[in-house]
Design a protein around this motif. Structure first.
Motif, PDB file in Angstrom:
ATOM      1  N   PHE A 196      19.651   8.311   2.377  1.00  0.00           N
ATOM      2  CA  PHE A 196      18.309   8.196   2.701  1.00  0.00           C
ATOM      3  C   PHE A 196      17.773   6.880   3.116  1.00  0.00           C
ATOM      4  N   SER A 197      16.933   6.803   4.052  1.00  0.00           N
ATOM      5  CA  SER A 197      16.079   5.488   4.115  1.00  0.00           C
ATOM      6  C   SER A 197      14.974   5.507   3.550  1.00  0.00           C
ATOM      7  N   LEU A 198      14.466   4.314   2.979  1.00  0.00           N
ATOM      8  CA  LEU A 198      13.164   4.109   2.440  1.00  0.00           C
ATOM      9  C   LEU A 198      12.632   3.216   3.431  1.00  0.00           C
ATOM     10  N   ASN A 199      11.386   3.528   4.035  1.00  0.00           N
ATOM     11  CA  ASN A 199      10.956   2.637   5.317  1.00  0.00           C
ATOM     12  C   ASN A 199       9.663   2.116   4.823  1.00  0.00           C
ATOM     13  N   TYR A 200       9.408   0.893   4.984  1.00  0.00           N
ATOM     14  CA  TYR A 200       8.253   0.035   4.618  1.00  0.00           C
ATOM     15  C   TYR A 200       7.777  -0.484   6.217  1.00  0.00           C
ATOM     16  N   ASN A 201       6.546  -0.100   6.407  1.00  0.00           N
ATOM     17  CA  ASN A 201       5.918  -0.442   7.795  1.00  0.00           C
ATOM     18  C   ASN A 201       4.660  -0.790   7.427  1.00  0.00           C
ATOM     19  N   PRO A 202       4.300  -2.158   7.148  1.00  0.00           N
ATOM     20  CA  PRO A 202       2.911  -2.588   6.680  1.00  0.00           C
ATOM     21  C   PRO A 202       1.646  -2.148   7.792  1.00  0.00           C
ATOM     22  N   SER A 203       0.683  -1.951   7.394  1.00  0.00           N
ATOM     23  CA  SER A 203      -0.652  -1.640   8.072  1.00  0.00           C
ATOM     24  C   SER A 203      -1.446  -3.007   8.227  1.00  0.00           C
ATOM     25  N   PRO A 204      -2.214  -2.955   9.219  1.00  0.00           N
ATOM     26  CA  PRO A 204      -2.929  -4.388   9.307  1.00  0.00           C
ATOM     27  C   PRO A 204      -3.911  -4.337   8.305  1.00  0.00           C
ATOM     28  N   ILE A 205      -4.093  -5.841   7.888  1.00  0.00           N
ATOM     29  CA  ILE A 205      -5.151  -5.879   6.910  1.00  0.00           C
ATOM     30  C   ILE A 205      -6.529  -5.345   7.306  1.00  0.00           C
ATOM     31  N   ALA A 206      -7.423  -4.691   6.674  1.00  0.00           N
ATOM     32  CA  ALA A 206      -8.660  -4.165   6.874  1.00  0.00           C
ATOM     33  C   ALA A 206      -9.529  -5.157   7.812  1.00  0.00           C
ATOM     34  N   ASN A 207     -10.041  -4.704   8.776  1.00  0.00           N
ATOM     35  CA  ASN A 207     -10.823  -5.722   9.772  1.00  0.00           C
ATOM     36  C   ASN A 207     -10.292  -7.111  10.271  1.00  0.00           C
ATOM     37  N   THR A 208      -9.279  -7.127  10.303  1.00  0.00           N
ATOM     38  CA  THR A 208      -8.433  -8.387  10.653  1.00  0.00           C
ATOM     39  C   THR A 208      -7.374  -7.887  11.754  1.00  0.00           C
ATOM     40  N   GLY A 209      -6.724  -6.871  11.795  1.00  0.00           N
ATOM     41  CA  GLY A 209      -5.757  -6.700  12.885  1.00  0.00           C
ATOM     42  C   GLY A 209      -4.562  -7.362  12.678  1.00  0.00           C
ATOM     43  N   ILE A 210      -4.297  -7.979  11.221  1.00  0.00           N
ATOM     44  CA  ILE A 210      -3.246  -8.794  11.051  1.00  0.00           C
ATOM     45  C   ILE A 210      -2.233  -8.347  10.067  1.00  0.00           C
ATOM     46  N   VAL A 211      -1.124  -8.655   9.996  1.00  0.00           N
ATOM     47  CA  VAL A 211      -0.297  -8.414   8.941  1.00  0.00           C
ATOM     48  C   VAL A 211       0.377  -9.583   8.401  1.00  0.00           C
ATOM     49  N   ARG A 212       0.955  -9.565   7.168  1.00  0.00           N
ATOM     50  CA  ARG A 212       1.608 -10.795   6.525  1.00  0.00           C
ATOM     51  C   ARG A 212       2.869 -10.470   5.895  1.00  0.00           C
ATOM     52  N   GLN A 241       0.976  -1.336   0.062  1.00  0.00           N
ATOM     53  CA  GLN A 241       0.036  -0.189   0.141  1.00  0.00           C
ATOM     54  C   GLN A 241       1.001   1.233   0.029  1.00  0.00           C
ATOM     55  N   ALA A 242       0.368   2.186  -0.654  1.00  0.00           N
ATOM     56  CA  ALA A 242       1.349   3.588  -0.875  1.00  0.00           C
ATOM     57  C   ALA A 242       1.287   4.105   0.431  1.00  0.00           C
ATOM     58  N   ALA A 243       0.327   3.975   1.515  1.00  0.00           N
ATOM     59  CA  ALA A 243       0.432   4.665   2.696  1.00  0.00           C
ATOM     60  C   ALA A 243       1.597   4.167   3.386  1.00  0.00           C
ATOM     61  N   GLY A 270      10.874  10.944   6.044  1.00  0.00           N
ATOM     62  CA  GLY A 270       9.500  11.122   6.759  1.00  0.00           C
ATOM     63  C   GLY A 270       8.675  11.885   5.516  1.00  0.00           C
ATOM     64  N   CYS A 271       8.990  11.543   4.260  1.00  0.00           N
ATOM     65  CA  CYS A 271       8.219  12.192   3.003  1.00  0.00           C
ATOM     66  C   CYS A 271       7.339  11.186   2.484  1.00  0.00           C
ATOM     67  N   ALA A 272       6.304  11.565   2.075  1.00  0.00           N
ATOM     68  CA  ALA A 272       5.102  10.621   1.416  1.00  0.00           C
ATOM     69  C   ALA A 272       5.466  10.698   0.057  1.00  0.00           C
ATOM     70  N   LEU A 273       4.755   9.949  -0.817  1.00  0.00           N
ATOM     71  CA  LEU A 273       4.661   9.855  -2.349  1.00  0.00           C
ATOM     72  C   LEU A 273       4.693  11.164  -2.912  1.00  0.00           C
ATOM     73  N   SER A 274       5.512  11.100  -4.105  1.00  0.00           N
ATOM     74  CA  SER A 274       5.336  12.256  -5.018  1.00  0.00           C
ATOM     75  C   SER A 274       4.291  11.909  -6.133  1.00  0.00           C
ATOM     76  N   GLY A 275       4.213  10.598  -6.322  1.00  0.00           N
ATOM     77  CA  GLY A 275       3.301   9.996  -7.594  1.00  0.00           C
ATOM     78  C   GLY A 275       3.484   8.624  -7.553  1.00  0.00           C
ATOM     79  N   GLN A 276       2.670   8.016  -8.353  1.00  0.00           N
ATOM     80  CA  GLN A 276       2.656   6.525  -8.456  1.00  0.00           C
ATOM     81  C   GLN A 276       1.407   5.875  -9.670  1.00  0.00           C
ATOM     82  N   ASN A 277       1.681   4.695 -10.032  1.00  0.00           N
ATOM     83  CA  ASN A 277       0.754   4.273 -11.008  1.00  0.00           C
ATOM     84  C   ASN A 277       0.481   2.877 -10.670  1.00  0.00           C
TER      85      ASN A 277
END
Length: 445
Positions: A137-153, A94-96, A102-109
């Motif tokens: 620079f550090s590109l940081n990926y932190n997965p958010s829980p899957i909707a309505n489950t509270g779990i990550v994979r 997910q883009a978020a 600390g910077c968010a996306l500038s663009g995506q496809n």
């Protein structure tokens, strides 16, 4: 005929040289894939004077297929592209959930996420070797829980990216254009500029030893900045607020300087508060402020917090960098440019003023400025009643009257009783004298 052959030979030589030059050019784009199963990514080959290096904390990646990240390093900026199939499993991130520093996306496809940043932005770190400048620079990926489950994979992950430049050389073959504030000057400003507020003596010669004042006194406040080895600077007081605590956002509060350097206290309350003439040292600004207290507040301590700002002394003042005070029905600048004060009665809006503010404190003309906060605390007391001196008179003394006796601490009853006693004593003396006189006189025949 011979001249024609020489011309064709010269043209052929020029074509060969041009072909060799084109073949020697190297694209500034660098693409790197980290190795599989924990092996560190191979360092990308140097790009002409600038190279991008992508490294992965490989222990975080447990899939068989490595992520793919591209980085392009420019003269003053970086662009990072990330495949959404970061782990090569077919599960798109997910883009978020991913940020560059600390910077968010500038663009995506649908398949690629793109970040863009200046070299000094997005939490970058600068390091130097004998031959290179390296922006990390550090590109940081932190997965958010899957909707309505509270779990990550997927696991969190970090991708390290570096822009490497050869020292003492320009990044590209183009001429260097001074159209951006160098990182070194911005960093030195953050490290070396020291803003301060001080209470000064009446003659402004030294700091005041006490911070206690009474209502009716004036505060001599000096704002200053220690510029160290920086370029010559000019100091401005952007705004000042008074509060009962050290938190400038607390309530109650009173703003006595606002609107980018307008001394509004004198205008609003009719006080005698004013700026002193600008000292020869323009890294200082002196303010005379009438003492005040907050209504119905027993706390005598008041915290004065000012937002200070400096620009290069060589730069002209404008409606956002000024020190203005009311004079009659108009405003006057301590720097002699009264026209910059014309907005003090309305709003000195940066979007409608003489310039537009851009990122990193620069306007469209790349005006350099730095800013910071400073605080000083004072105690303002009410004058005690016995502090009023007695009124002296040159009138001559007169006999005490009943009111005088009362003022002197003698009651009227005591004075009256003393008079009665004196009258009775005189009467007794008169009667006794008469009796003695008659007894002493001989009888008549």
């Amino acid at each position: 005929m011979l001249r024609a052959r020489v011309s064709w030979c010269g043209l052929l030589v020029l074509c060969v040289v041009a072909g060799l030059c084109d073949a020697g050019r190297v694209s500034k784009w660098a693409r790197a894939k980290p190795a599989v199963r924990g092996k560190p990514a191979a360092r990308a080959k140097p790009v002409a004077r600038a190279k991008a290096v992508v490294r992965v904390d490989s222990s975080l990646f447990k899939q068989q297929v490595s992520p793919v990240v591209w980085a392009q390093c420019g003269e003053s900026a970086i662009q990072v592209s990330v495949e959404r199939d970061l782990f090569g499993t077919g599960r798109l991130i997910q883009a978020a959930d991913i940020q560059l520093g600390g910077c968010a996306l500038s663009g995506q496809n649908d398949t690629v996420l793109v970040f863009q940043s200046e070299l000094q932005g997005c939490g970058s770190a600068l390091s130097m070797t004998e031959d290179e400048l390296v922006y990390s620079f550090s590109l940081n990926y932190n997965p958010s829980p899957i909707a309505n489950t509270g779990i990550v994979r997927t696991d969190p992950a970090v991708v390290h990216i570096e822009c490497v430049y050869l020292r003492l050389h320009n990044v590209s073959s183009d001429a260097l254009q001074p159209t951006w504030v160098p990182y070194t000057s911005t960093k030195s400003a953050e490290d070396l500029l020291d803003f301060s507020l001080q209470l000064m003596t009446d003659d402004w010669s030294s700091p005041r030893p006490s911070n206690v004042y009474f209502l009716g006194d004036v505060l001599n406040i000096q704002a200053s900045v220690n510029q160290a080895s920086h370029v010559p600077l000019r100091l401005f007081v952007d705004s000042c607020v008074a509060t009962l605590t050290s938190d400038p956002t607390s309530s109650p509060s009173y703003t006595f300087i606002g609107n980018y350097g307008c001394l509004i206290d004198a205008k609003v309350t009719g006080s005698s508060s004013h700026f002193m003439p600008r000292p020869q040292d323009v890294t200082k600004l002196q303010l005379v402020l009438d003492a005040f207290r907050f209504h119905n507040e027993a706390n005598s301590s008041i915290y004065l917090t000012c937002h200070l700002k400096v620009t290069a002394a060589s730069q002209a003042v404008d409606n956002l960098d000024k020190a203005c005070q009311p004079v009659g029905n108009s405003w006057s600048s301590v720097d002699g440019s009264d026209q910059v004060c014309s907005c003090c009665d309305s709003s000195c809006n940066p979007l409608s003023g003489s310039r537009l503010i851009g990122r990193f404190g620069r306007d469209l003309a790349f005006k350099e400025e730095w800013e910071g906060d400073a605080m000083v605390s004072v105690r303002v007391l009410e004058k005690p009643q016995d502090a009023v001196p007695p009124v002296e008179t040159n009138a001559q003394r007169s006999p005490l009257t009943a009111e005088d006796g009362k003022a002197a601490g003698i009651s009227a009853e005591v004075v009256l009783l003393a008079g009665v006693v004196a009258a009775v004593a005189v009467l007794c003396i008169a009667v006794l004298g008469t009796v003695l006189y008659r007894r002493a006189s001989p009888p008549t025949a």
